[in-house]
Enzyme design. Structure first.
Site, PDB file in Angstrom:
ATOM      1  N   HIS A 111       0.798  -1.239   0.000  1.00  0.00           N
ATOM      2  CA  HIS A 111       0.000   0.000   0.000  1.00  0.00           C
ATOM      3  C   HIS A 111       0.823   1.277   0.000  1.00  0.00           C
ATOM      4  O   HIS A 111       0.250   2.365   0.118  1.00  0.00           O
ATOM      5  CB  HIS A 111      -0.925   0.046   1.215  1.00  0.00           C
ATOM      6  N   LYS A 169      -8.297  13.853   4.573  1.00  0.00           N
ATOM      7  CA  LYS A 169      -7.384  12.711   4.541  1.00  0.00           C
ATOM      8  C   LYS A 169      -6.405  12.889   5.692  1.00  0.00           C
ATOM      9  O   LYS A 169      -6.364  13.945   6.307  1.00  0.00           O
ATOM     10  CB  LYS A 169      -6.633  12.647   3.210  1.00  0.00           C
ATOM     11  N   ARG A 170      -5.603  11.865   5.986  1.00  0.00           N
ATOM     12  CA  ARG A 170      -4.598  12.047   7.033  1.00  0.00           C
ATOM     13  C   ARG A 170      -3.684  13.218   6.717  1.00  0.00           C
ATOM     14  O   ARG A 170      -3.436  13.526   5.545  1.00  0.00           O
ATOM     15  CB  ARG A 170      -3.757  10.769   7.180  1.00  0.00           C
ATOM     16  N   LYS A 217       0.984  14.583   1.233  1.00  0.00           N
ATOM     17  CA  LYS A 217      -0.363  14.862   0.738  1.00  0.00           C
ATOM     18  C   LYS A 217      -0.565  16.365   0.482  1.00  0.00           C
ATOM     19  O   LYS A 217      -1.550  16.776  -0.120  1.00  0.00           O
ATOM     20  CB  LYS A 217      -1.411  14.356   1.724  1.00  0.00           C
ATOM     21  N   THR A 252      -8.424   6.844  -2.037  1.00  0.00           N
ATOM     22  CA  THR A 252      -9.768   6.299  -2.242  1.00  0.00           C
ATOM     23  C   THR A 252     -10.814   7.393  -2.002  1.00  0.00           C
ATOM     24  O   THR A 252     -11.918   7.321  -2.536  1.00  0.00           O
ATOM     25  CB  THR A 252     -10.042   5.105  -1.296  1.00  0.00           C
ATOM     26  N   LYS A 312     -14.593   8.594  -3.834  1.00  0.00           N
ATOM     27  CA  LYS A 312     -15.849   8.930  -3.142  1.00  0.00           C
ATOM     28  C   LYS A 312     -16.358  10.297  -3.591  1.00  0.00           C
ATOM     29  O   LYS A 312     -17.560  10.499  -3.793  1.00  0.00           O
ATOM     30  CB  LYS A 312     -15.633   8.897  -1.618  1.00  0.00           C
TER      31      LYS A 312
END
Ligand code: 26V
Length: 801
Positions: free
Chosen positions: A346, A534-535, A540, A642, A646
């Site tokens: 992952h 998100k985290r 990110k 992911t 969504k």
């Protein structure tokens, strides 16, 4: 009891009385939740028993999905939906003066995961059951899930999460199926029948007690199992202080590690991993033996899938059972084991690859270590035969090297399939991170692009959009999401677009109301709702989003000719407690919100909202309301993502880099229906390999960058002194590892395109409709069908492949 609302009401009242000995008038919302939950669980149990019996009787292969995390969220709503009894229940409750949605709110999220990896596991369980596949989850029943997040003066504070405080209606404790697990101690060799054999002695035993949860398929009779293990003291004499022993034992399943942890080498974490593996394999083998006797064909009837490397000790544990308990030869045991295990990777972030110091590993798991040592020995010999003289290559591929156990190497060596989670991720694994392994075993590697369950993320989370789609193209897409493509025919239909607009407006109002209740803030539901949830992690690049908002703020204040459509920027993110950099970014977002939201000069054109405690149930209100989906990782770093899927399924448009599954989103919906910007993965990886990036050049040549970076340290945020200096320094002194400054200008341009496009309402709505229409590919049903067919060798008997 759910056949019509009259019967339901009657059963509900009767159950309420029998459970609480109270009249309906005296009962509370919590009583209602527990009553309904128990009724639903009982209703599930007939099919649960039938599924178990079918699995016992038939010779069908069983898949066990081992994962250290399952981020399930709430289960009442999704169970009602999958069972097809939501409407009866809702109507019945209404006649009793109760709101189903209010009752659902009572349930605590099962937050047994950090983010993407754990939520993926939960979506997969939903798809497995919905496709009638015999696939079961095995995990840990953490007493405390991921910490609850609070903001105090804009700083993150962590509180212990308490999901079990009021009990868990979905679980069934099975003490008679407990498994004993041994740590520490030593290994003794002895001779028996002319053979050297081994036994683990003087170890410390703990008991793993299973709690089973039913996983209900959508409109099918299949009910699979999620088995979560709880650690308890073993019931026999011990040499230790009993209180200490109890404490140490229970600690094993007490807390979920807030992953992204920089605190490496925590022995408790390794204990958790072996605990999960030994308990799960112990119970899988026990039921297999009961049914089949010998384990000779184990790999033909069982696949054990490991979700990342956390459960990789499944490999030496299965070897241990086959060698020490079944008395098999090494060669046979290895054949069976390596044909049983499949593995998903992952992440390619090197800091996230698990490595355990041998001096921690060996004393805790002495027999397992011996086996890993032998696996390594034999593997290195094999390599030596294949690549004679290539020491460097062998050193880089070894499982044990430099005092460390390399879990990813063990996973690749001991499994028959290795998959990445999006096309680009798998390519990076094959060509870079795991290239040596790919060269040695090219056939093991394959891609399975992630997916999400449309049942939770569209049908349940967004009933408004669901009914619009139903009214427009019927219901076929609910079982086969590729049929959402039929919506493309309506992408220029003004009547449809108006309805789509109304749905989005309605969902913004619902989110707005929640924000008002939670924070007291009022958001403009005509503004563009721009979301990054998100985290919190440097790669990110929440920071890129923040710097852009600062730029907009400056420009709006300084340039009266500059106008934008009003925008509400929403953030949701938890930072790992020890990740100090990420925590500073949290404070920065909150400080920026304070500044922007209280400045009358920008006339309500900008608002920043950072929602506390981002989790599954909050996410279900956020995705449907979003106009813009922020997917802005440094290209090559986000394995898949992911959340991006969504958002797309709920009609938001993506602003993003060509990273992870964004690339496949682009392939599905077309580049013209999203806002792509920034460096490509290849460019990023070239910079890492060959150098050539100097962030200070971007600083010197771009006034906009200069201004926002100065503002991090010049008192622009008055309450923080030098708190943001490390952020400033990471961008300039440390040469901006994540290319925030490099991508800044192209991000501003892309955001400009977002603004211009949004002003053309019809164009925007057309794009939104197309995103929904082409989101069907991202259903986890597609992903699971591919796992079933290509990796697990399951028959897709009831479902179309
Ligand atoms: C772990 C760590 C630990 C050490 C510090 C840095 C770091 C960064 C990330 C992680 C997470 C590793 C596993 C994980 O959750 N990966 C996520 O898996 C999702 C499901 O496949 C995927 O969509 C996300 O892109 C990926 O980050």
């Amino acid at each position: 009891m759910f056949s019509n609302k009259e019967k339901f009401k009657e059963a509900f009242l009767k159950k309420l009385e029998s459970m609480y000995g109270k009249s309906f008038q005296e009962s509370t919302s919590r009583d209602h939740y527990h009553t309904l939950g128990n009724m639903v669980r009982e209703y599930i149990s007939a099919n649960w028993i039938a599924t178990n019996e079918r699995n016992r009787a038939k010779d069908e292969k069983q898949v066990y999905y081992l994962s250290i995390e399952f981020l399930l969220g709430r289960l009442l709503g999704s169970n009602l939906l999958n069972l097809g009894i939501q409407q009866v229940v809702e109507d019945g409750l209404k006649e009793l003066g109760l709101e189903l949605s209010a009752i659902e709110e009572i349930e605590s999220d099962a937050g047994l995961g950090n983010g993407g990896l754990g939520r993926l596991a939960a979506c997969f369980l939903d798809s497995l059951a919905s496709l009638d596949l015999p696939g079961h989850g095995c995990g840990i029943r953490y007493k405390h899930g991921l910490f609850d997040q609070k903001f105090v003066d804009g700083y993150q504070v962590e509180l212990p999460e308490q999901w079990l405080r009021h009990g868990n209606v979905w679980e069934v404790r099975k003490p008679d199926q407990a498994v004993e697990i041994h740590f520490w101690g030593k290994v003794e060799s002895y001779r028996e029948d002319e053979k050297v054999r081994f036994r683990h002695i003087k170890g410390e035993a703990i008991t793993a007690v299973p709690y089973d949860m039913p996983i209900v398929g959508y409109q099918t009779k299949t009910v699979n199992m999620l088995r979560l293990w709880s650690a308890e003291p073993a019931p026999f004499p011990i040499h230790k202080n009993i209180m200490q022993y109890k404490r140490e034992t229970e600690a094993v399943s007490e807390f979920l590690y807030p992953d992204d942890t920089h605190d490496e080498g925590k022995i408790l974490r390794l204990k958790q991993q072996y605990f999960l593996v030994a308990a799960s394999i112990g119970s899988i083998v026990r039921s297999y033996r009961k049914k089949n006797g010998s384990l000779l064909d184990f790999h033909k009837r069982v696949t054990i899938h490991i979700n990342d490397t956390h459960p990789v000790l499944a490999i030496p544990e299965l070897m241990r059972i086959l060698l020490d308990e079944e008395d098999m030869s090494w060669e046979l045991a290895w054949e069976i084991t390596s044909q049983t295990i499949s593995y998903t990777n992952h992440t390619t972030l090197s800091e996230a690859l698990e490595k355990w110091p041998i001096n921690i590993f060996q004393p805790l798991l002495p027999r397992i270590y011996m086996i890993v040592d032998e696996i390594n020995e034999r593997f290195c010999k094999e390599l030596w035969n294949k690549y004679p003289g290539q020491w460097g290559r062998i050193e880089n591929m070894a499982i044990l090297a430099h005092g460390l156990v390399k879990m990813a190497h063990l996973a690749v060596v001991g499994s028959f399939s290795v998959n990445g989670v999006a096309k680009i991720h798998t390519e990076i694994l094959k060509n870079r991170e795991m290239n040596l392994f790919y060269e040695a075993f090219p056939d093991k590697f394959n891609n399975k692009t992630n997916g999400i369950t449309h049942r939770r993320w569209l049908l349940k989370a967004n009933p408004h959009l669901t009914s619009l789609i139903k009214d427009t193209i019927g219901i076929g897409w609910m079982k086969d999401t590729t049929q959402l493509r039929q919506l493309d025919a309506y992408a220029n239909d003004s009547a449809f677009l108006e309805k789509l607009n109304n749905v989005k407006k309605k969902r913004k109002e619902i989110l707005g109301e929640r924000i008002r209740k939670q924070t007291g803030m009022v958001i403009d539901t005509d503004s563009i709702i721009d979301v990054q949830v998100k985290r919190l992690h440097a790669y990110k690049r929440q920071l890129l989003n923040v710097l852009h908002i600062m730029y907009l703020y400056n420009k709006l204040r300084e340039d009266s000719s500059f106008t934008i459509h009003p925008r509400t920027f929403i953030f949701g993110a938890k930072a790992s407690p020890g990740y100090y950099y990420a925590k500073r970014v949290i404070k920065l977002i909150n400080s920026l919100a304070e500044k922007v939201n209280n400045d009358p000069a920008i006339k309500g054109c900008l608002k920043v909202v950072f929602l506390e405690n981002y989790r599954v149930s909050l996410a279900e209100d956020i995705f449907p309301a979003a106009d813009v989906s922020e997917q802005i990782s440094t290209a090559s770093k986000e394995a898949s993502g992911t959340g991006n899927m969504k958002f797309m399924m709920n009609g938001a448009l993506t602003i993003g880099t060509l990273d992870g599954a964004n690339i496949e989103i682009k392939e599905e919906v077309g580049e013209e229906n999203m806002f792509i910007f920034g460096l490509t993965a290849e460019e990023v990886l070239n910079f890492y390999q060959n150098g050539g990036y100097r962030s200070s050049e971007y600083y010197h040549h771009d006034k906009r960058i200069q201004q926002v970076l100065e503002q991090l340290i010049n008192g622009f945020f008055p309450d923080v002194h030098d708190h943001f200096e490390p952020i400033h320094d990471s961008l300039l002194m440390q040469n901006d590892e994540y290319f925030v400054l490099k991508d800044f200008s192209s991000y501003i341009d892309a955001q400009g395109r977002v603004d211009t496009t949004y002003k053309d309402r019809n164009r925007w709505l057309t794009m939104s409709a197309k995103n929904i229409a082409y989101s069907g590919f991202f259903s986890s049903d597609r992903t699971i069908k591919h796992y079933a067919k290509d990796i697990w060798g399951l028959e897709l008997s009831y479902s179309k492949s």
